[in-house]
Write a protein that holds these residues in place. Structure first.
Motif, mmCIF file in Angstrom:
data_model
loop_
_atom_site.group_PDB
_atom_site.id
_atom_site.type_symbol
_atom_site.label_atom_id
_atom_site.label_comp_id
_atom_site.label_asym_id
_atom_site.label_seq_id
_atom_site.Cartn_x
_atom_site.Cartn_y
_atom_site.Cartn_z
ATOM 1 N N GLU A 5 45.748 52.182 48.389
ATOM 2 C CA GLU A 5 45.332 50.783 48.398
ATOM 3 C C GLU A 5 43.823 50.723 48.252
ATOM 4 O O GLU A 5 43.125 51.652 48.637
ATOM 5 N N PRO A 6 43.329 49.607 47.735
ATOM 6 C CA PRO A 6 41.879 49.450 47.738
ATOM 7 C C PRO A 6 41.399 49.424 49.196
ATOM 8 O O PRO A 6 42.086 48.881 50.054
ATOM 9 N N LEU A 34 36.538 41.162 46.945
ATOM 10 C CA LEU A 34 37.281 40.707 45.767
ATOM 11 C C LEU A 34 37.523 39.211 45.867
ATOM 12 O O LEU A 34 37.784 38.676 46.950
ATOM 13 N N ARG A 35 37.451 38.514 44.742
ATOM 14 C CA ARG A 35 37.646 37.069 44.701
ATOM 15 C C ARG A 35 38.579 36.706 43.560
ATOM 16 O O ARG A 35 38.719 37.440 42.585
ATOM 17 N N CYS A 36 39.174 35.544 43.646
ATOM 18 C CA CYS A 36 40.041 35.027 42.590
ATOM 19 C C CYS A 36 39.212 34.829 41.330
ATOM 20 O O CYS A 36 38.165 34.175 41.378
ATOM 21 N N PRO A 37 39.651 35.372 40.196
ATOM 22 C CA PRO A 37 38.867 35.207 38.975
ATOM 23 C C PRO A 37 38.897 33.781 38.443
ATOM 24 O O PRO A 37 38.015 33.389 37.685
ATOM 25 N N ALA A 38 39.865 32.982 38.844
ATOM 26 C CA ALA A 38 39.953 31.601 38.369
ATOM 27 C C ALA A 38 39.093 30.648 39.191
ATOM 28 O O ALA A 38 38.478 29.739 38.640
ATOM 29 N N THR A 39 39.034 30.861 40.517
ATOM 30 C CA THR A 39 38.347 29.899 41.391
ATOM 31 C C THR A 39 37.165 30.480 42.149
ATOM 32 O O THR A 39 36.346 29.733 42.656
ATOM 33 N N VAL A 90 48.908 47.112 41.066
ATOM 34 C CA VAL A 90 49.693 48.121 40.359
ATOM 35 C C VAL A 90 49.117 49.495 40.680
ATOM 36 O O VAL A 90 47.952 49.769 40.394
ATOM 37 N N ASP A 91 49.931 50.349 41.276
ATOM 38 C CA ASP A 91 49.503 51.696 41.682
ATOM 39 C C ASP A 91 48.213 51.646 42.503
ATOM 40 O O ASP A 91 47.321 52.466 42.333
ATOM 41 N N GLY A 92 48.118 50.644 43.371
ATOM 42 C CA GLY A 92 46.966 50.521 44.250
ATOM 43 C C GLY A 92 45.756 49.840 43.633
ATOM 44 O O GLY A 92 44.726 49.709 44.276
ATOM 45 N N VAL A 93 45.874 49.385 42.383
ATOM 46 C CA VAL A 93 44.752 48.765 41.683
ATOM 47 C C VAL A 93 45.031 47.276 41.489
ATOM 48 O O VAL A 93 46.000 46.907 40.821
ATOM 49 N N PRO A 94 44.199 46.385 42.072
ATOM 50 C CA PRO A 94 44.395 44.958 41.860
ATOM 51 C C PRO A 94 44.133 44.581 40.405
ATOM 52 O O PRO A 94 43.155 45.014 39.807
ATOM 53 N N VAL A 95 45.039 43.792 39.828
ATOM 54 C CA VAL A 95 44.890 43.330 38.453
ATOM 55 C C VAL A 95 44.385 41.889 38.528
ATOM 56 O O VAL A 95 45.162 40.943 38.588
ATOM 57 N N LEU A 96 43.066 41.750 38.549
ATOM 58 C CA LEU A 96 42.450 40.439 38.728
ATOM 59 C C LEU A 96 42.052 39.838 37.383
ATOM 60 O O LEU A 96 40.872 39.662 37.076
ATOM 61 N N LEU A 97 43.062 39.523 36.598
ATOM 62 C CA LEU A 97 42.887 38.845 35.320
ATOM 63 C C LEU A 97 43.572 37.495 35.435
ATOM 64 O O LEU A 97 44.708 37.409 35.909
#
Length: 108
Positions: A18-19, A27-32, A63-70
């Motif tokens: 995990e991160p 880490l923050r939401c990329p949209a807001t 995914v595999d411990g990596v947040p996909v923040l797209l």
């Protein structure tokens, strides 16, 4: 660099890494730009990060411990169920003003 918490893993053998906690805090939401909340499966594995500042809330996969923040990867989630006081809480959560009233005045 090794030591306690250096991996940030779930502490279970075979669990994906995990991160680390310090990274999840920044880490923050990329949209807001809002904060993200951990979402875990029944086994306690981190499966997503939820942005409650988005409307509707968005769940970003891990995914595999990596947040996909797209932004395009955020999955819209149903809003949280209202409490048992759903009829009385409608106007109270917006600072006492009814939901259809704006706090703006043109003054003219």
């Amino acid at each position: 660099m090794s030591g306690p918490g250096a991996r940030g893993g779930a502490g279970r053998p075979g669990a994906p890494p995990e991160p680390p906690a310090w990274l999840r805090e920044v880490l923050r939401c990329p949209a807001t730009g809002g904060p993200l909340e951990d979402r875990r499966d029944a086994d306690g594995r981190l499966v997503g990060l939820l942005s409650t500042s988005a409307e509707p809330p968005l769940l970003y996969p891990v995914v595999d411990g990596v947040p996909v923040l797209l932004v395009d990867e955020g999955v819209p989630q149903p809003p949280a169920a209202p409490s048992s006081e759903d009829s009385s809480s409608e106007g109270s959560s917006s600072g006492g003003a009814p939901s259809g009233v704006r706090g703006e005045s043109a003054g003219g």
